[in-house]
Design an enzyme around this catalytic site. Sequence first.
Site, PDB file in Angstrom:
ATOM      1  N   SER A 185       3.538 -10.999 -34.988  1.00  0.00           N
ATOM      2  CA  SER A 185       3.535 -10.410 -33.649  1.00  0.00           C
ATOM      3  C   SER A 185       2.101 -10.306 -33.140  1.00  0.00           C
ATOM      4  O   SER A 185       1.433 -11.312 -32.946  1.00  0.00           O
ATOM      5  CB  SER A 185       4.230  -9.041 -33.692  1.00  0.00           C
ATOM      6  OG  SER A 185       4.343  -8.507 -32.391  1.00  0.00           O
ATOM      7  N   MET A 305       2.520  -5.375 -34.785  1.00  0.00           N
ATOM      8  CA  MET A 305       2.897  -3.974 -34.647  1.00  0.00           C
ATOM      9  C   MET A 305       4.331  -3.764 -35.111  1.00  0.00           C
ATOM     10  O   MET A 305       5.143  -4.680 -35.086  1.00  0.00           O
ATOM     11  CB  MET A 305       2.785  -3.522 -33.191  1.00  0.00           C
ATOM     12  CG  MET A 305       1.371  -3.350 -32.689  1.00  0.00           C
ATOM     13  SD  MET A 305       1.348  -2.473 -31.107  1.00  0.00           S
ATOM     14  CE  MET A 305       2.397  -3.516 -30.102  1.00  0.00           C
TER      15      MET A 305
END
Length: 375
Positions: A185, A305
């Site tokens: 991510s 995250m």
Amino acid sequence: MGDRAGERIRVLVVDDSVVVRRLVARVLEEDAGIEVVGTAANGRIALAKIARLQPDVVTLDIEMPEMDGLATLAELRPRWPRLSVIMFSTLTARGAEATLEALSLGASDYVTKPTGLHNATEAMASVQAELLPRIKALHGRRRLSLLSAPATPVPAATAPVTAPPVRPPARPGNARIDVVAIGVSTGGPNALADLLPALPATLSVPVVIVQHMPPVFTRMLANRLDARCAVRVIEAEGGEILLPGRVHIAAGGRHLALERHGTRVVTVADDDPPENSCRPAVDVLFRSVAALYGPGALAVVLTGMGQDGLRGAEAIRVAGGQILAQDEASSVVWGMPGFVARAGLADAVLPLDALAAEIGRRVAVGRPLAAVGRP
């Protein structure tokens, strides 16, 4: 820009639209942990204000008069190498290309401007959901880098456990890997730009990837990576046959899973509800990989995250597969790989620059590398 422990995160908002500046500033100022120290209408004003205001985070528009976001970033990064910069991008092909270029120039992350919303309340809610978590995660990572010495890679055997350890079945020492599945991510485009070009054209297994990104962005990312890699990189739209040496990146806005059709494995893209607030979600891909490949799966969890990928990694572990996680020191945000490492799921926790060699080593066990080239 020194650390100010216990104080609010200082943010400079840079955008040529006064409406956007006001909207973003208003959203941020509603959070007690954030202080908007100033705004700027273009990059030249922003550079002067950074020097004077010493912000912790800058939100930076891409398209601005006089000095646009890319030019600003190119001048900003050498002067303030640790400053967190979040690009504010449009959800268009042009915006996607500019955002990926900004990330390659050193931007920390990006958010897309809200579009198609009916009122300011919806726009503010969208900005709040996308921007606030990134500001807090990036500032936390920056404080860690300022306060700590570089972290030592954590051996999986000694990684602290914050969840009940998963008990995998006994795995043969010469377990053969048949697929590599990657979840990533925040910080992912640059991590993939380092990792994938280091894989050989003769890689004898397919690679499947979930990178949290919106539509359009994933296709641009695949095209950019394909131009740099010996392996073939494509966006998975669904129905593609997995082949050795081919990399499939999940299309933005759609989950990616795998299905077996006779002797072949094909990609499946669907619009099922988000998981972990993500679509595509790493957990969806990892579960299907575990079900199809069992001990023949190698999962790699990179910077990002949140904890998307944790449950999927558990499924791969239970099925007898192998798991690698990126270490904290080389991650932009040690969320996704950190959850996997702390749960005791990773066979190894390694810096980004060591992962390609480790993937190659594990894939080579039980088989020679096939000369497959770029299919």
